[in-house]
Design an enzyme around this catalytic site. Structure first.
Site, PDB file in Angstrom:
ATOM      1  CE  LYS A   1      -4.530   1.029   2.073  1.00 30.28           C
ATOM      2  NZ  LYS A   1      -5.210   0.609   3.561  1.00 30.28           N
TER       3      LYS A   1
HETATM    4  O1  G3P Z   1      -7.698   1.667   5.121  1.00 33.03           O
HETATM    5  C1  G3P Z   1      -7.949   2.940   4.319  1.00 33.03           C
HETATM    6  C2  G3P Z   1      -9.334   3.396   4.783  1.00 33.03           C
HETATM    7  O2  G3P Z   1     -10.381   2.396   4.524  1.00 33.03           O
HETATM    8  C3  G3P Z   1      -9.544   4.227   6.010  1.00 33.03           C
HETATM    9  O3  G3P Z   1     -10.850   4.554   6.187  1.00 33.03           O
HETATM   10  O4  G3P Z   1     -12.364   5.048   8.306  1.00 33.03           O
HETATM   11  O5  G3P Z   1      -9.757   5.885   8.269  1.00 33.03           O
HETATM   12  O6  G3P Z   1     -11.299   6.866   6.779  1.00 33.03           O
HETATM   13  P1  G3P Z   1     -10.867   5.705   7.361  1.00 33.03           P
END
Ligand code: G3P
Length: 214
Positions: free
Chosen positions: A83
């Protein structure tokens, strides 16, 4: 449509796996920090638990650092996807890893042109963050529609991985738009299964069954 679990928690991974709902896992430094302990052991355990792709994120800022980290992280399993943040250096790393046959997930994507750049660099996945866009008054799902159109216009093989999902409607819309993948927090995955009429119907069946057996 692929469902990834957005977590670094092994109990959640095992539960979703048992339900056959999980095609892969995405992690990030924040999710790993929630688990505490040694992040290396945690990453290794996740890669062993999951059959499908597991996204592990680099934290270096230069392409050289990211590529070095990618080599290190790849050792955790054959299913590791690196990633990489959507930066200029990140694109260099993405291109270099693409040439080496390493799968990548370009993350922190907030515009259709960022997604286009990531696809041109050879990303395996792009991760547009819908919930964070909604949170600042933008339309996260419109970004997914635009990326889907661009990738289809030019037959890019890069997969659209909808990230930062907050609720079931995000998953429904992602499916209707034709996103390849949604990475879903365990809480939202559990909500997808539920319906009040299912609960009501089950309670009625049980009550009638009890009456029959009195
Ligand atoms: O893994 C990346 C993403 O899904 C993060 O989400 O909830 O931190 O905005 P969030």
């Amino acid at each position: 449509m692929e469902f990834f679990l957005d977590t670094a928690n092994l109990d959640e991974i095992r539960r979703a796996n048992a339900q056959g709902l999980m095609d892969g896992v995405t992690t990030n430094p924040t999710l790993l920090s929630h688990e505490g302990g040694d992040w290396r052991s945690q990453m290794e355990a996740i890669c062993q638990e999951v059959d499908g792709p597991v996204s592990l994120e680099v934290v270096g800022e230069s392409a050289e650092e990211m590529i070095r980290e990618a080599e290190d992280l790849s050792a955790f399993g054959d299913n590791v996807v690196i990633k990489i943040p959507m930066t200029s250096e990140g694109l260099v790393a993405t291109r270099t890893l693409y040439r080496k046959g390493v799968q990548t997930n370009v993350t922190l994507v907030f515009s259709p042109l960022q997604a286009l750049m990531a696809a041109k660099a050879g990303a395996t996945y792009v991760s547009p963050f819908v919930g964070r866009l909604d949170g600042i008054g933008h339309d996260g799902m419109e970004l997914i529609r635009q990326i889907r159109t661009i990738f289809d216009n030019y037959d890019f093989p890069t997969k659209v991985l909808v990230a930062s999902i907050r609720h079931p409607m995000h998953v429904l819309e992602a499916a209707l738009i034709g996103a390849d993948t949604a990475t879903v927090p365990f809480k939202v995955l559990s909500e997808l299964v539920k319906h009040p009429l299912t609960d009501k119907g089950l309670a009625q069946f049980n009550a009638d069954w009890d009456k029959l057996n009195k």
